[in-house]
Enzyme design. Structure first.
Site, mmCIF file in Angstrom:
data_model
loop_
_atom_site.group_PDB
_atom_site.id
_atom_site.type_symbol
_atom_site.label_atom_id
_atom_site.label_comp_id
_atom_site.label_asym_id
_atom_site.label_seq_id
_atom_site.Cartn_x
_atom_site.Cartn_y
_atom_site.Cartn_z
ATOM 1 N N THR A 172 0.845 -1.192 0.000
ATOM 2 C CA THR A 172 0.000 0.000 0.000
ATOM 3 C C THR A 172 0.882 1.244 0.000
ATOM 4 O OG1 THR A 172 -1.761 -1.113 1.165
ATOM 5 C CG2 THR A 172 -1.609 1.250 1.530
ATOM 6 N N ARG A 200 -14.521 -6.872 -0.010
ATOM 7 C CA ARG A 200 -13.773 -6.460 1.187
ATOM 8 C C ARG A 200 -13.138 -5.068 0.999
ATOM 9 N NH1 ARG A 200 -8.283 -4.858 2.494
ATOM 10 N NH2 ARG A 200 -7.881 -5.450 4.634
ATOM 11 N N GLY A 202 -10.558 -2.343 3.089
ATOM 12 C CA GLY A 202 -9.638 -2.253 4.233
ATOM 13 C C GLY A 202 -9.699 -0.905 4.920
ATOM 14 N N ASP A 203 -8.650 -0.614 5.650
ATOM 15 C CA ASP A 203 -8.598 0.626 6.428
ATOM 16 C C ASP A 203 -8.220 1.846 5.588
ATOM 17 O OD1 ASP A 203 -6.035 -0.646 6.097
ATOM 18 O OD2 ASP A 203 -5.197 0.882 7.428
ATOM 19 N N THR A 223 -0.453 1.532 6.966
ATOM 20 C CA THR A 223 -0.322 0.338 6.133
ATOM 21 C C THR A 223 -0.227 -0.876 7.052
ATOM 22 O OG1 THR A 223 1.141 -0.903 4.662
ATOM 23 C CG2 THR A 223 2.175 0.832 5.955
ATOM 24 N N GLY A 224 -0.791 -1.986 6.611
ATOM 25 C CA GLY A 224 -0.722 -3.183 7.446
ATOM 26 C C GLY A 224 -2.003 -3.977 7.383
ATOM 27 N N GLY A 226 -5.274 -4.387 7.639
ATOM 28 C CA GLY A 226 -6.278 -3.330 7.699
ATOM 29 C C GLY A 226 -7.388 -3.546 8.706
HETATM 30 N N1 ASP Z 1 -3.915 -1.757 4.942
HETATM 31 C C1 ASP Z 1 -4.182 -2.276 3.634
HETATM 32 C C2 ASP Z 1 -5.500 -2.980 3.612
HETATM 33 O O1 ASP Z 1 -5.808 -3.640 4.601
HETATM 34 C C3 ASP Z 1 -3.132 -3.233 3.175
HETATM 35 C C4 ASP Z 1 -1.743 -2.699 3.210
HETATM 36 O O2 ASP Z 1 -1.401 -1.809 3.959
HETATM 37 O O3 ASP Z 1 -0.955 -3.163 2.378
HETATM 38 O O4 ASP Z 1 -6.196 -2.926 2.626
#
Ligand code: ASP
Length: 308
Positions: A172, A200, A202-203, A223-224, A226
């Protein structure tokens, strides 16, 4: 009043991204991509441009770079399609724009920006989001334009293992900036998680979770994993730890990552405050990241590259 010192911090995703043996070229291209993004955003801030323009420009560079999980080069859904999420927020007014499930708009962050400028809505999804992009004259591409062979290989690997992005090969992208007028802004863009299904989200496009900006505290991009960042309302939590709790930026950022860790989540955060403080942190093995101001520019991937 003296002009504020501008600052730009970017990330290109967190995860366990040690390159596979024989893949050092990927790491080199990613570092170059981060430098290009700092260059694009830094040029705007350096000539007195706005934080919003800078974060949009930096994220656009990373969206177009196939090294990262945003725009071209995004991870694939379980149906082998690309569905993109993005958000942008202006700390001066707390105006925001967010889009999810975008399938044909080349620059999702610019679509989020167009929505922010146009109002009155803040968050659009799927077909409606792409329809706004067409109405705004934003470039449209076939969904296959976003797909790279490496992401197809990763999808096959994840589907074969019956798992769900277990290795966390994220990527991300996000940017936070402080401009010379003293305003902050944040933007985040992603393809989400490999093999995601059922629409789905994410955050990243959720204001307050993956993206947040408030001149009274900080601009934040996450990032992470989510789902955990959503449950922790991570970006907003960081800002409010500063505004209401009086914590310094880095302490607030570390505390949010700890909170997410307590829930079982991993990832990283970047943040910048109107005071000029800038911070990053991550609980994964690595996070693609970069920081620039008028005198210095640097990029890093692994934790040992930080001298904290
Ligand atoms: N946070 C992002 C998500 O959950 C994924 C990512 O950070 O790579 O969509």
């Amino acid at each position: 009043m003296a002009a504020a010192q501008w600052k730009l911090v970017i990330h290109g995703g967190s995860g366990a991204m040690r390159p596979r043996p024989g893949d050092p070229a990927h790491e080199q291209s990613a570092r170059q991509g981060l430098r290009d993004a700092l260059e694009a955003g830094g040029a705007i801030l350096g000539r007195g441009g706005s934080a919003v323009d800078a974060v949009e420009a930096a994220v656009r560079v990373l969206e177009d770079d196939p090294c990262f999980n945003a725009g071209r080069g995004s991870v694939l859904t379980a149906e082998a399609r690309v569905e993109l999420d993005a958000a942008i927020m202006d700390g001066r007014s707390r105006r925001a724009g967010a889009v999810a499930g975008v399938r044909t708009t080349r620059a999702p962050v610019t679509l989020a920006r167009a929505l922010m400028e146009r109002g009155p809505h803040v968050f659009l999804s799927y077909e409606g989001a792409d329809r706004l992009a067409r109405d705004e004259g934003l470039e449209q591409v076939d969904n296959s334009w976003f797909v790279t062979s490496e992401r197809r290989r990763q999808l096959d690997e994840v589907l074969e293992s019956g798992g769900f992005d277990a290795e966390m090969k994220y990527g991300t992208v996000g940017a936070v900036a402080l401009d010379e007028a003293g305003h902050v802004a944040a933007a985040t863009s992603t393809g989400g998680l490999t093999a995601k299904q059922w629409g789905r989200i994410g955050d990243s496009p959720l204001i307050g979770s993956g993206t947040y900006a408030d001149d009274r505290s900080a601009a934040v991009s996450a990032t992470g994993s989510g789902e955990y960042f959503i449950r922790a309302v991570a970006a907003h939590q960081l800002a409010e730890r500063m505004r209401l709790g009086g914590q310094p930026l880095q302490a607030a950022l570390d505390a949010v990552l700890e909170d997410i860790g307590d829930l079982g989540g991993l990832g990283g955060l970047i943040a910048v405050a109107p005071t000029g403080e800038a911070a990053w942190g991550f609980t994964t093995l690595a996070m693609y990241r970069g920081m620039a101001d008028a005198s210095r520019r640097r990029v890093a991937i692994y934790s040992e590259e930080d001298e904290r």
